[in-house]
Design a protein around this motif. Structure first.
Motif, PDB file in Angstrom:
ATOM      1  N   SER A   1       0.828  -1.207   0.000  1.00  0.00           N
ATOM      2  CA  SER A   1       0.000   0.000   0.000  1.00  0.00           C
ATOM      3  C   SER A   1       0.858   1.251   0.000  1.00  0.00           C
ATOM      4  O   SER A   1       0.585   2.209  -0.732  1.00  0.00           O
ATOM      5  N   PHE A   2       1.913   1.263   0.798  1.00  0.00           N
ATOM      6  CA  PHE A   2       2.794   2.424   0.857  1.00  0.00           C
ATOM      7  C   PHE A   2       3.482   2.658  -0.482  1.00  0.00           C
ATOM      8  O   PHE A   2       3.517   3.785  -0.989  1.00  0.00           O
ATOM      9  N   TYR A   3       4.033   1.595  -1.070  1.00  0.00           N
ATOM     10  CA  TYR A   3       4.732   1.748  -2.343  1.00  0.00           C
ATOM     11  C   TYR A   3       3.779   2.129  -3.468  1.00  0.00           C
ATOM     12  O   TYR A   3       4.137   2.913  -4.355  1.00  0.00           O
ATOM     13  N   THR A   4       2.568   1.618  -3.445  1.00  0.00           N
ATOM     14  CA  THR A   4       1.582   1.996  -4.453  1.00  0.00           C
ATOM     15  C   THR A   4       1.196   3.468  -4.305  1.00  0.00           C
ATOM     16  O   THR A   4       1.073   4.192  -5.299  1.00  0.00           O
ATOM     17  N   PHE A   5       1.029   3.932  -3.077  1.00  0.00           N
ATOM     18  CA  PHE A   5       0.733   5.340  -2.834  1.00  0.00           C
ATOM     19  C   PHE A   5       1.867   6.226  -3.327  1.00  0.00           C
ATOM     20  O   PHE A   5       1.640   7.249  -3.988  1.00  0.00           O
ATOM     21  N   MET A   6       3.112   5.843  -3.033  1.00  0.00           N
ATOM     22  CA  MET A   6       4.259   6.632  -3.483  1.00  0.00           C
ATOM     23  C   MET A   6       4.359   6.645  -5.005  1.00  0.00           C
ATOM     24  O   MET A   6       4.674   7.680  -5.598  1.00  0.00           O
ATOM     25  N   LEU A   7       4.084   5.530  -5.640  1.00  0.00           N
ATOM     26  CA  LEU A   7       4.089   5.473  -7.100  1.00  0.00           C
ATOM     27  C   LEU A   7       3.036   6.415  -7.676  1.00  0.00           C
ATOM     28  O   LEU A   7       3.278   7.105  -8.674  1.00  0.00           O
ATOM     29  N   GLY A   8       1.872   6.481  -7.047  1.00  0.00           N
ATOM     30  CA  GLY A   8       0.829   7.402  -7.483  1.00  0.00           C
ATOM     31  C   GLY A   8       1.245   8.857  -7.336  1.00  0.00           C
ATOM     32  O   GLY A   8       0.969   9.686  -8.216  1.00  0.00           O
ATOM     33  N   LEU A   9       1.919   9.196  -6.237  1.00  0.00           N
ATOM     34  CA  LEU A   9       2.414  10.564  -6.057  1.00  0.00           C
ATOM     35  C   LEU A   9       3.447  10.931  -7.112  1.00  0.00           C
ATOM     36  O   LEU A   9       3.416  12.031  -7.677  1.00  0.00           O
ATOM     37  N   ILE A  10       4.350  10.020  -7.402  1.00  0.00           N
ATOM     38  CA  ILE A  10       5.380  10.276  -8.410  1.00  0.00           C
ATOM     39  C   ILE A  10       4.745  10.432  -9.787  1.00  0.00           C
ATOM     40  O   ILE A  10       5.095  11.340 -10.548  1.00  0.00           O
ATOM     41  N   ALA A  11       3.794   9.566 -10.114  1.00  0.00           N
ATOM     42  CA  ALA A  11       3.111   9.656 -11.408  1.00  0.00           C
ATOM     43  C   ALA A  11       2.350  10.974 -11.535  1.00  0.00           C
ATOM     44  O   ALA A  11       2.324  11.582 -12.616  1.00  0.00           O
TER      45      ALA A  11
END
Length: 90
Positions: A18-28
């Motif tokens: 969940s954390f890594y998916t959230f961070m990927l969304g912020l970067i995108a």
């Protein structure tokens, strides 16, 4: 029977995912905003806005590293609570 350990390990895996998916969304989102400003604004406005966006991305990276280092558990202090073969047989 170890079912609680399996459940906790599964929750930790889901937390990380969940954390890594959230961070990927912020970067995108940051990259999408950077591409958007180059499509909509004049070159000098887009350059200033792109700088601000990438500065925000750099601060996001920095603060994430600070938090990870601050809340990291040293390997020597971790206690799993799992039983080895000797403890379970006794």
């Amino acid at each position: 029977d170890g079912s609680m350990h399996t459940a906790v390990d599964g929750m930790v895996d889901e937390y990380r995912l969940s954390f890594y998916t959230f961070m990927l969304g912020l970067i995108a989102t940051h990259f999408a905003a950077a591409f958007f400003v180059w499509l909509v604004f004049l070159w000098w406005q887009a350059a200033v806005l792109s700088f601000c966006i990438f500065f925000s991305l750099a601060m996001l990276y920095r603060m994430t590293r600070v938090l990870m280092l601050k809340f990291a558990m040293p390997k020597g202090e971790l206690q799993t609570g799992k039983f080895g073969a000797a403890e379970g047989a006794a």
